[in-house]
Design a protein around this motif. Structure first.
Motif, PDB file in Angstrom:
ATOM      1  N   PRO A 162       0.652  -1.272   0.000  1.00 38.62           N
ATOM      2  CA  PRO A 162       0.060   0.014   0.126  1.00 38.62           C
ATOM      3  C   PRO A 162       0.887   1.217  -0.164  1.00 38.62           C
ATOM      4  O   PRO A 162       1.736   1.404   0.668  1.00 38.62           O
ATOM      5  CB  PRO A 162      -0.875   0.083   1.420  1.00 38.62           C
TER       6      PRO A 162
ATOM      7  N   VAL B 120      -2.133   4.472   4.146  1.00 40.91           N
ATOM      8  CA  VAL B 120      -2.614   3.950   5.020  1.00 40.91           C
ATOM      9  C   VAL B 120      -3.626   4.785   5.623  1.00 40.91           C
ATOM     10  O   VAL B 120      -3.285   5.914   5.973  1.00 40.91           O
ATOM     11  CB  VAL B 120      -1.846   3.421   6.493  1.00 40.91           C
TER      12      VAL B 120
ATOM     13  N   TYR C 286      -2.372   1.775  -4.133  1.00 43.06           N
ATOM     14  CA  TYR C 286      -3.307   1.086  -3.154  1.00 43.06           C
ATOM     15  C   TYR C 286      -3.450   1.605  -1.908  1.00 43.06           C
ATOM     16  O   TYR C 286      -2.391   2.129  -1.163  1.00 43.06           O
ATOM     17  CB  TYR C 286      -2.865  -0.483  -3.055  1.00 43.06           C
TER      18      TYR C 286
ATOM     19  N   GLN D 273      -4.644   0.838   2.501  1.00 37.39           N
ATOM     20  CA  GLN D 273      -4.789  -0.302   3.354  1.00 37.39           C
ATOM     21  C   GLN D 273      -5.741   0.550   4.448  1.00 37.39           C
ATOM     22  O   GLN D 273      -5.354   1.653   4.929  1.00 37.39           O
ATOM     23  CB  GLN D 273      -3.592  -0.666   3.933  1.00 37.39           C
TER      24      GLN D 273
ATOM     25  N   ALA E  10      -7.376  -4.115   1.783  1.00 39.52           N
ATOM     26  CA  ALA E  10      -6.385  -3.488   0.884  1.00 39.52           C
ATOM     27  C   ALA E  10      -7.446  -3.189  -0.289  1.00 39.52           C
ATOM     28  O   ALA E  10      -7.884  -3.995  -0.836  1.00 39.52           O
ATOM     29  CB  ALA E  10      -5.260  -3.840   0.376  1.00 39.52           C
TER      30      ALA E  10
END
Length: 490
Positions: free
Chosen positions: A288, A291, A403, A405, A410
């Motif tokens: 990721p 976050v 990406y 998370q 995810a």
């Protein structure tokens, strides 16, 4: 990396609205237009350098954490002034990843893997039989070939049977017509037809079937079933798929309860006997870039590597600029220093842009991070771009293949962008959330009296999701859910 994509961004980068890093140079030679060609050369040179600077920033802006780490690794090898201070943790030794993938594959509880692990020797060394009797890279064709060779057929029949086995599809079916195979393989059709039962007698059960009904029939016969269960598969398979149990019971002159019992047996069979020999897909490891955390103070966005510089400038080489009298050394160090400083700035800009985009996205999709995908709201790139006063292409590049998370898992950042589920005024439910709600309603319905699309429309409207019947049907088909008739049981 920068050079290879330069042409692409020369055509698009400035046109798409990315502002110049310095004041526009349209006035550069206004006073010098009458002084000959020198001013034109100067103006073209400045524009070229400006485009190179933008190409660098655009490339780094759209890099994911893994791509950026790879790029900086290459930079460290080519630029002595670059001294990395703690590389991204994603650059791990590839061997453990491959071994973890393999172990996960071996732990999968399917027939083929249990077959491979049948002896203590294999458990001690799973690679010892590679290319021999099975092994991790075994295929259906090899598995069948070893059985065929043990049949002790004459040479012509063995060759023809091996050719038949080689033309099975990945599910273990013989889809091609025997006449076509006869011409293709230069084998008499009568021989192929005579050898087909032999092929269908091999393991795994059901291999060599021409269609699903024959595949299931072969497996039932291998288990010792005959009569009504086989007739059910051969004549009522479509009715079973549509849960038309009464119709099947009437055709076979038996009870619905008996049909249910036979159905359980049929559902335990393998409709794709060759699938166990397909290579297990390698696990895709995602790292990721962002976050999102939720605590008592609210939602917080953190870049996984946005809080530290990706490298530092080597002080020794930088000192050569003032200590060395060699013009060549001075020029070389100056160029490398400029490159390093520009990349440091480009990485900082990337992190800043990504963080700004994510903070706005998270604010708009707060319900998603607290309630899950069903609470996803409509959001467009243009909405984020307008709020941040940047061009939509900047937002697009900032989130490209990145990406996030969060507590629910995810997700690609692009997942948070969704169109509206309908054009009704006041509708705020995203299409993805509407599909999830539709699936939820169908899962909760009475299977003996499933809901029609019109009834589903009404129930969705009660939950503030106003859709037309046609849209409900479209979403249902996208979810691969049959109509009410196809879902009816009993």
């Amino acid at each position: 990396m920068v050079e290879s994509r330069r042409g692409f961004y020369y055509n698009r980068g400035i046109i798409e609205g990315h502002g110049c890093p310095n004041p526009c140079d349209s006035h550069t030679d206004t006073a010098d237009r009458g002084k000959g060609g020198g001013s034109m050369i100067l103006q073209q040179s400045q524009q070229h350098e400006l485009k190179q600077w933008q190409v660098l920033h655009l490339n780094i802006l759209q890099m994911s954490a893994i791509e950026l780490d790879s790029y900086l690794q290459e930079l460290e090898q080519s630029n002595p002034l670059v001294e990395r201070d703690g590389a991204y943790e994603v650059a791990a030794d590839p061997l453990p990843s491959r071994m973890l993938d393999r172990l996960a594959w071996l732990e999968d509880d399917d027939y083929q893997n249990r077959y491979y692990q049948s002896t203590e020797e294999e458990r001690a060394d799973p690679l010892s039989r590679m290319g021999d009797d099975g092994g991790l890279d075994d295929t259906l064709e090899r598995f069948l070939a070893r059985q065929i060779q043990r049949l002790r057929l004459d040479e012509a029949d063995e060759r023809a049977l091996l050719l038949l086995a080689a033309h099975l599809d990945e599910d273990g079916y013989l889809r091609q017509d025997l006449d076509a195979l006869s011409a293709l393989l230069h084998q008499p059709r009568a021989r192929l037809e005579a050898l087909l039962p032999t092929l269908q007698s091999l393991d795994p059960a059901g291999v060599g079937a021409r269609d699903l009904a024959e595949c299931l029939t072969l497996q039932l016969q291998r288990l010792g079933y005959s009569g009504a269960p086989v007739t059910l598969v051969q004549t009522c398979l479509e009715r079973l798929a549509k849960h038309q149990y009464r119709s099947a019971a009437q055709q076979l002159d038996t009870s619905v309860e008996t049909i249910h019992q036979w159905e359980q047996i049929i559902r335990s069979l393998d409709p794709r006997p060759g699938a166990a020999f397909q290579k297990s897909p390698q696990a895709a490891y995602l790292y990721p870039d962002v976050v999102v955390e939720d605590d008592a103070d609210g939602l917080h966005v953190r870049l996984t590597h946005g809080d530290r510089a990706p490298f530092r400038i080597n002080a020794f080489y930088k000192g050569l600029l003032s200590s060395s009298n060699d013009p060549a050394v001075h020029q070389y160090v100056s160029e490398k220093l400029q490159q390093a400083q520009q990349i440091l700035q480009a990485v900082a800009d990337r992190d800043s842009t990504l963080l700004r985009c994510m903070e706005h996205i998270v604010a708009q999709q707060a319900d998603f991070f607290r309630q899950g995908p069903k609470a996803l709201k409509p959001l467009r790139l243009a909405d984020v771009a307008q709020a941040l006063s940047v061009h939509p292409s900047t937002v697009s590049r900032a989130i490209r293949e990145k990406y996030l998370q969060c507590s629910s898992g995810a997700y690609p950042i692009s997942y948070l962008f969704s169109g509206k589920s309908s054009q009704q005024p006041g509708d705020s439910m995203a299409a993805e959330a509407a599909r999830r709600l539709l699936r939820e309603l169908i899962e909760q319905e009475d299977k003996a009296a499933p809901l029609s699309d019109q009834q589903l429309c009404a129930l969705l409207a009660q939950r503030d999701c106003v859709l037309s019947r046609r849209t409900v049907a479209k979403y249902r088909e996208q979810l691969q859910i049959p109509c009410a008739t196809g879902r009816k049981r009993g």
